[in-house]
Design a protein around this motif. Structure first.
Motif, short mmCIF file in Angstrom:
data_model
loop_
_atom_site.label_atom_id
_atom_site.label_comp_id
_atom_site.label_asym_id
_atom_site.label_seq_id
_atom_site.Cartn_x
_atom_site.Cartn_y
_atom_site.Cartn_z
N ILE A 1 8.80 18.30 -18.74
CA ILE A 1 7.57 17.94 -18.48
C ILE A 1 7.54 16.84 -17.33
CG2 ILE A 1 5.05 17.69 -19.85
CD1 ILE A 1 7.10 18.81 -21.99
N ASN A 2 6.65 17.24 -16.55
CA ASN A 2 6.29 15.92 -15.69
C ASN A 2 4.57 15.12 -16.32
OD1 ASN A 2 8.65 15.86 -14.53
ND2 ASN A 2 8.33 17.13 -13.40
N GLU A 3 4.18 14.17 -16.22
CA GLU A 3 2.68 13.75 -15.80
C GLU A 3 2.33 14.07 -15.11
OE1 GLU A 3 1.15 9.41 -15.47
OE2 GLU A 3 2.95 9.27 -15.13
N LYS A 4 0.84 14.41 -14.83
CA LYS A 4 0.01 15.16 -14.50
C LYS A 4 -0.05 14.20 -12.97
CE LYS A 4 -4.51 17.43 -13.46
NZ LYS A 4 -5.99 17.15 -14.38
N ILE A 5 0.12 14.65 -11.56
CA ILE A 5 -0.51 14.21 -11.00
C ILE A 5 -1.88 13.97 -10.44
CG2 ILE A 5 -0.08 13.36 -7.96
CD1 ILE A 5 3.12 14.68 -8.38
N ASP A 6 -2.82 12.76 -10.42
CA ASP A 6 -3.92 12.78 -9.71
C ASP A 6 -3.91 12.27 -8.05
OD1 ASP A 6 -4.76 13.28 -12.19
OD2 ASP A 6 -4.23 11.33 -13.12
N PHE A 7 -3.31 12.46 -7.39
CA PHE A 7 -3.38 12.01 -6.30
C PHE A 7 -2.62 12.40 -5.33
CE2 PHE A 7 -4.86 8.87 -8.88
CZ PHE A 7 -6.35 8.35 -8.73
N GLU A 8 -3.48 13.02 -4.18
CA GLU A 8 -2.03 13.70 -2.74
C GLU A 8 -2.51 11.92 -1.33
OE1 GLU A 8 -4.04 17.60 -1.92
OE2 GLU A 8 -4.88 16.19 -0.90
N LEU A 9 -1.08 12.33 -0.56
CA LEU A 9 -1.44 10.97 0.32
C LEU A 9 -2.41 12.20 1.70
CD1 LEU A 9 2.17 9.95 0.91
CD2 LEU A 9 -0.29 8.46 0.10
N VAL A 10 -3.48 11.76 1.88
CA VAL A 10 -3.85 12.21 3.45
C VAL A 10 -3.18 12.39 4.44
CG1 VAL A 10 -5.82 12.43 4.62
CG2 VAL A 10 -6.51 12.29 2.36
N ASN A 11 -1.89 11.05 4.68
CA ASN A 11 -1.60 11.24 5.90
C ASN A 11 -0.65 10.70 5.35
OD1 ASN A 11 -3.42 8.74 5.45
ND2 ASN A 11 -2.34 7.50 7.08
N VAL B 1 0.44 -0.74 0.03
CA VAL B 1 -0.20 -0.43 -0.21
C VAL B 1 1.58 1.17 0.08
CG1 VAL B 1 -2.13 1.50 0.61
CG2 VAL B 1 -2.12 -1.32 1.42
N LYS B 2 2.06 1.47 1.08
CA LYS B 2 2.80 2.56 0.76
C LYS B 2 3.65 2.75 -0.49
CE LYS B 2 7.43 3.77 3.35
NZ LYS B 2 8.22 3.53 4.53
N ASP B 3 3.74 1.48 -0.85
CA ASP B 3 4.43 1.62 -2.08
C ASP B 3 3.59 2.14 -3.23
OD1 ASP B 3 6.86 0.84 -0.79
OD2 ASP B 3 6.92 -1.21 -1.81
N ILE B 4 2.89 1.63 -3.16
CA ILE B 4 1.56 1.96 -4.88
C ILE B 4 1.09 3.49 -4.26
CG2 ILE B 4 -0.38 1.34 -6.03
CD1 ILE B 4 0.12 -1.73 -5.31
N PHE B 5 0.75 3.85 -3.32
CA PHE B 5 0.10 4.86 -3.16
C PHE B 5 1.69 5.84 -3.14
CE2 PHE B 5 -3.54 5.05 0.50
CZ PHE B 5 -4.13 4.02 -0.36
N LEU B 6 2.48 6.08 -2.56
CA LEU B 6 4.01 6.80 -3.47
C LEU B 6 3.77 6.68 -4.57
CD1 LEU B 6 6.12 8.59 -2.37
CD2 LEU B 6 7.43 6.44 -2.22
N GLU B 7 3.95 5.49 -5.72
CA GLU B 7 4.25 5.82 -6.96
C GLU B 7 3.12 6.26 -7.68
OE1 GLU B 7 2.91 3.24 -10.74
OE2 GLU B 7 3.21 2.15 -9.00
N LEU B 8 1.89 6.57 -6.97
CA LEU B 8 0.20 7.56 -7.28
C LEU B 8 1.05 8.89 -6.77
CD1 LEU B 8 -2.36 5.02 -7.01
CD2 LEU B 8 -1.37 5.54 -9.06
N THR B 9 1.44 9.17 -6.23
CA THR B 9 2.03 10.98 -6.04
C THR B 9 2.81 11.02 -6.45
OG1 THR B 9 1.88 9.77 -3.91
CG2 THR B 9 -0.43 10.44 -3.62
N THR B 10 3.66 10.70 -6.83
CA THR B 10 4.82 11.04 -7.42
C THR B 10 5.06 11.39 -8.48
OG1 THR B 10 6.33 9.82 -5.52
CG2 THR B 10 7.09 10.07 -7.23
#
Length: 308
Positions: free
Chosen positions: A270-280, A251-260
């Motif tokens: 040019i970076n890929e748009k981030i669609d997510f952020e960590l709440v905690n 969970v930690k690794d995939i959440f990090l991937e989605l928010t980096t």
């Protein structure tokens, strides 16, 4: 309804879930592991039963319990299935404001002897979350090669003495099948305690490894997080409660991937748009008072992802 539900299962990190997930009236909520509706019932109450509420569970006993519990609520939709099959059960266009996965085995599953999850109760080796599934722990213990058993114990239980235990299993089953949880427990004791009688009970890691393998829990989790994250509405939250380090790391690794941010072109800024952020940024864990009331909550960790 509340009192009956409280007796059958105590939901972990309940206040933390209620306070940190995106919960409001007229929301779309998905519980991918509804179990005995501990979190589900409280979220219904917080939203005053206004909204659409979806619950999944592959455990037929839990599913039937919830069918009866919510039979009078036309806005509650229940599915006897694994959350990985969400797109087979629900219209792909439906999005959610909050999704919760509580990955722990319920207290009732552990405490019901004939389910074969616990080394504290003597029962046939089973460990299936979905009772309609073919593969169970009995088949793994009695039919898998020694090398396969070693790999399961090492990969999913991080067992240091996997070879000794696997060899003891293979030697014993030459005489007769290993049929029950107590038979397996006694083999583990003998193999693990042969040189050191003061060690902690080793059964937990072997039974955990078997349960994870039988139910394919790690692969299901790995393959479902992206799927569920993409089912969120804007400002929607995905909360996942884990109970051991293997799950939490995924969970930690995939959440990090989605928010980096990721580079799209190597030589262009040019970076890929981030669609997510960590709440905690750090996992939310139970406080001392909750652990005192429910010892099974002691290893729980809650991580939450938000769609922006």
């Amino acid at each position: 309804m509340e009192e009956k539900n409280k007796k059958i299962h105590e939901p972990v990190l309940l206040n933390e879930v209620l306070n940190n997930l995106n919960i409001f009236e007229n929301m779309n909520y998905l519980d991918g592991t509804i179990g005995y509706a501990g979190h589900f019932t409280k979220i219904l109450e917080k939203t005053k039963y206004k909204g659409n509420f979806y619950g999944f569970d592959q455990d037929l006993t839990a599913y039937n319990y919830c069918l009866n519990l919510f039979k009078d609520h036309t806005n509650v939709y229940l599915f006897h299935s694994n959350f990985k099959d969400i797109n087979k059960c629900i219209d792909e266009n439906i999005k959610f404001d909050a999704i919760l996965l509580d990955l722990g085995v319920s207290s009732l599953q552990f405490d019901e002897p004939n389910r074969g999850f616990s080394y504290h109760c003597d029962a046939r080796l089973d460990m299936r979350m979905n009772q309609e599934q073919f593969l169970d722990a009995y088949q793994v213990i009695n039919n898998y090669s020694m090398q396969q058993l070693i790999e399961i114990f090492q990969k999913y239980g991080e067992a240091k003495n996997a070879y000794k235990v696997a060899k003891a299993i293979c030697d014993q089953r030459k005489a007769k099948p290993i049929a029950t949880t107590f038979e397996l427990r006694d083999l583990i004791y003998k193999a693990e305690f042969s040189k050191n009688l003061n060690r902690k009970n080793p059964c937990k890691i072997y039974f955990q490894a078997l349960r994870i393998y039988v139910n394919d829990e790690i692969n299901v989790l790995k393959n479902s997080i992206h799927l569920l994250a993409n089912k969120l509405n804007k400002n929607g939250t995905l909360g996942i409660i884990t109970f051991h380090s293997l799950e939490d790391k995924i969970v930690k690794d995939i959440f990090l991937e989605l928010t980096t941010e990721k580079e799209i072109y190597k030589h262009l800024p040019i970076n890929e748009k981030i669609d997510f952020e960590l709440v905690n940024k750090k996992p939310i864990i139970p406080n001392d008072s909750e652990v005192e009331l429910n010892i099974r909550a002691h290893s729980a960790k809650l991580r939450i992802l938000k769609k922006i």
